[in-house]
Design a protein around this motif. Structure first.
Motif, PDB file in Angstrom:
ATOM      1  N   LEU A   1     -67.970 -40.728  24.585  1.00 10.92           N
ATOM      2  CA  LEU A   1     -68.893 -40.061  25.249  1.00 10.92           C
ATOM      3  C   LEU A   1     -70.059 -40.831  25.537  1.00 10.92           C
ATOM      4  CD1 LEU A   1     -70.376 -37.358  26.045  1.00 10.92           C
ATOM      5  CD2 LEU A   1     -70.917 -36.936  23.679  1.00 10.92           C
ATOM      6  N   ALA A   2     -70.591 -41.865  24.403  1.00 10.80           N
ATOM      7  CA  ALA A   2     -71.375 -42.747  24.525  1.00 10.80           C
ATOM      8  C   ALA A   2     -71.007 -43.811  25.558  1.00 10.80           C
ATOM      9  CB  ALA A   2     -71.863 -43.462  23.379  1.00 10.80           C
ATOM     10  N   THR A   3     -69.995 -44.459  25.633  1.00 10.00           N
ATOM     11  CA  THR A   3     -69.541 -45.220  26.349  1.00 10.00           C
ATOM     12  C   THR A   3     -69.587 -44.911  27.941  1.00 10.00           C
ATOM     13  OG1 THR A   3     -68.149 -46.394  24.898  1.00 10.00           O
ATOM     14  CG2 THR A   3     -67.677 -46.830  27.117  1.00 10.00           C
TER      15      THR A   3
ATOM     16  N   GLU B   1     -60.260 -42.125  14.393  1.00  6.02           N
ATOM     17  CA  GLU B   1     -59.991 -40.626  14.397  1.00  6.02           C
ATOM     18  C   GLU B   1     -60.847 -39.966  15.309  1.00  6.02           C
ATOM     19  OE1 GLU B   1     -57.383 -39.529  12.525  1.00  6.02           O
ATOM     20  OE2 GLU B   1     -56.959 -41.620  12.128  1.00  6.02           O
ATOM     21  N   PRO B   2     -60.196 -38.952  16.096  1.00  5.30           N
ATOM     22  CA  PRO B   2     -61.130 -38.218  16.994  1.00  5.30           C
ATOM     23  C   PRO B   2     -62.351 -38.005  16.738  1.00  5.30           C
ATOM     24  CG  PRO B   2     -58.896 -37.380  16.692  1.00  5.30           C
ATOM     25  CD  PRO B   2     -58.812 -38.316  15.452  1.00  5.30           C
ATOM     26  N   PRO B   3     -62.867 -37.330  15.504  1.00  9.41           N
ATOM     27  CA  PRO B   3     -64.377 -37.338  15.193  1.00  9.41           C
ATOM     28  C   PRO B   3     -65.311 -38.705  15.573  1.00  9.41           C
ATOM     29  CG  PRO B   3     -63.020 -36.198  13.525  1.00  9.41           C
ATOM     30  CD  PRO B   3     -62.097 -37.078  14.094  1.00  9.41           C
ATOM     31  N   LYS B   4     -64.515 -39.767  15.464  1.00  8.54           N
ATOM     32  CA  LYS B   4     -65.266 -41.030  15.571  1.00  8.54           C
ATOM     33  C   LYS B   4     -65.068 -41.604  16.937  1.00  8.54           C
ATOM     34  CE  LYS B   4     -66.908 -41.969  11.771  1.00  8.54           C
ATOM     35  NZ  LYS B   4     -68.252 -41.914  11.186  1.00  8.54           N
ATOM     36  N   ARG B   5     -63.705 -41.337  17.601  1.00  8.51           N
ATOM     37  CA  ARG B   5     -63.368 -41.837  18.629  1.00  8.51           C
ATOM     38  C   ARG B   5     -64.028 -40.945  19.907  1.00  8.51           C
ATOM     39  NH1 ARG B   5     -57.826 -41.447  18.197  1.00  8.51           N
ATOM     40  NH2 ARG B   5     -57.760 -39.600  19.103  1.00  8.51           N
TER      41      ARG B   5
ATOM     42  N   PRO C   1     -56.671 -47.996  24.059  1.00 11.74           N
ATOM     43  CA  PRO C   1     -55.845 -48.127  23.292  1.00 11.74           C
ATOM     44  C   PRO C   1     -56.268 -48.526  21.915  1.00 11.74           C
ATOM     45  CG  PRO C   1     -55.133 -49.386  25.110  1.00 11.74           C
ATOM     46  CD  PRO C   1     -56.644 -48.817  25.471  1.00 11.74           C
ATOM     47  N   SER C   2     -57.460 -49.526  22.187  1.00 14.98           N
ATOM     48  CA  SER C   2     -58.036 -49.943  20.597  1.00 14.98           C
ATOM     49  C   SER C   2     -58.578 -48.547  20.085  1.00 14.98           C
ATOM     50  CB  SER C   2     -59.152 -50.942  21.040  1.00 14.98           C
ATOM     51  OG  SER C   2     -58.342 -52.259  21.483  1.00 14.98           O
ATOM     52  N   ALA C   3     -59.367 -47.903  20.543  1.00 13.01           N
ATOM     53  CA  ALA C   3     -60.032 -46.733  20.073  1.00 13.01           C
ATOM     54  C   ALA C   3     -59.120 -45.703  19.509  1.00 13.01           C
ATOM     55  CB  ALA C   3     -60.924 -46.162  21.081  1.00 13.01           C
ATOM     56  N   VAL C   4     -57.969 -45.515  19.898  1.00 13.68           N
ATOM     57  CA  VAL C   4     -56.703 -44.635  19.495  1.00 13.68           C
ATOM     58  C   VAL C   4     -56.302 -45.418  18.375  1.00 13.68           C
ATOM     59  CG1 VAL C   4     -54.333 -43.841  19.953  1.00 13.68           C
ATOM     60  CG2 VAL C   4     -56.294 -43.658  21.714  1.00 13.68           C
TER      61      VAL C   4
ATOM     62  N   SER D   1     -68.376 -30.208  17.706  1.00 14.39           N
ATOM     63  CA  SER D   1     -67.270 -30.647  17.234  1.00 14.39           C
ATOM     64  C   SER D   1     -65.866 -30.065  17.272  1.00 14.39           C
ATOM     65  CB  SER D   1     -67.749 -30.739  15.395  1.00 14.39           C
ATOM     66  OG  SER D   1     -68.667 -31.453  15.523  1.00 14.39           O
ATOM     67  N   THR D   2     -65.872 -29.622  18.656  1.00  9.00           N
ATOM     68  CA  THR D   2     -64.379 -28.889  18.874  1.00  9.00           C
ATOM     69  C   THR D   2     -63.471 -30.028  19.314  1.00  9.00           C
ATOM     70  OG1 THR D   2     -65.386 -28.436  20.995  1.00  9.00           O
ATOM     71  CG2 THR D   2     -65.249 -26.834  19.396  1.00  9.00           C
ATOM     72  N   TRP D   3     -62.955 -30.943  18.517  1.00 16.49           N
ATOM     73  CA  TRP D   3     -62.176 -32.202  18.935  1.00 16.49           C
ATOM     74  C   TRP D   3     -60.898 -31.885  19.722  1.00 16.49           C
ATOM     75  CZ3 TRP D   3     -65.978 -34.935  18.649  1.00 16.49           C
ATOM     76  CH2 TRP D   3     -66.682 -34.982  17.410  1.00 16.49           C
ATOM     77  N   PRO D   4     -60.108 -30.947  19.634  1.00 15.65           N
ATOM     78  CA  PRO D   4     -58.820 -30.692  20.369  1.00 15.65           C
ATOM     79  C   PRO D   4     -59.537 -30.519  22.154  1.00 15.65           C
ATOM     80  CG  PRO D   4     -58.602 -29.581  18.511  1.00 15.65           C
ATOM     81  CD  PRO D   4     -60.075 -29.827  18.484  1.00 15.65           C
TER      82      PRO D   4
END
Length: 149
Positions: free
Chosen positions: A46-48, A37-41, A30-33, A115-118
């Motif tokens: 992925l890293a987490t 934005e998706p390009p950062k979230r 919930p915090s990330a949302v 970078s295919t965010w959807p």
């Protein structure tokens, strides 16, 4: 003495797994949302997940090995019903974990790299649903553990 050591390893690994899933699902997501934005979230996820799932590889193996190490000396026939339920659900949970780690995480990695965010968001949503499933199964496992005493 060996049984206590196995039980300690079992509990520590289960706490790490369940606690990590709870944190990711109820706190980080919930915090990330809310703030990214998706390009950062999505790269954050992925890293987490990459780090978390590597640690959980050890935890899942410890849970299965220590569980069997406590079950086999007693024998399946003499084991309480709760132990059978824990063992069966533990195998299901391990299977879900393996699918997330070995199938979905590489897809998430590929979509983030492209970078295919959807598409990355769809994969992350599938992971979220499987984490919810494993959390629910984990609660049932804890109930089985308590009832087996």
């Amino acid at each position: 003495m060996l049984r206590q050591a196995l039980l300690l390893l079992h509990l520590l690994a289960a706490m790490a797994w369940m606690g990590g899933m709870f944190f990711a699902y109820f706190c980080l997501r919930p915090s990330a949302v809310e703030v990214l934005e998706p390009p950062k979230r999505l790269p954050l996820w992925l890293a987490t997940l990459g780090r978390f799932l590597r640690y959980m590889s050890i935890a899942v193996l410890l849970i299965l090995a220590s569980g069997l190490g406590m079950l086999l000396p007693l024998g399946f026939q003499a084991a309480p019903a709760g132990w059978h339920l824990m063992f069966a659900l533990g195998l299901v949970m391990a299977g879900v974990y393996a699918y997330v780690h070995l199938a979905l995480l590489p897809r998430l990695r590929a979509h983030c790299a492209a970078s295919t965010w959807p598409a990355a968001a769809q994969v992350l949503n599938a992971i979220r649903q499987l984490v919810a499933l494993n959390l629910a199964l984990g609660v049932i496992v804890v109930l089985a553990a308590v009832s087996a005493r």
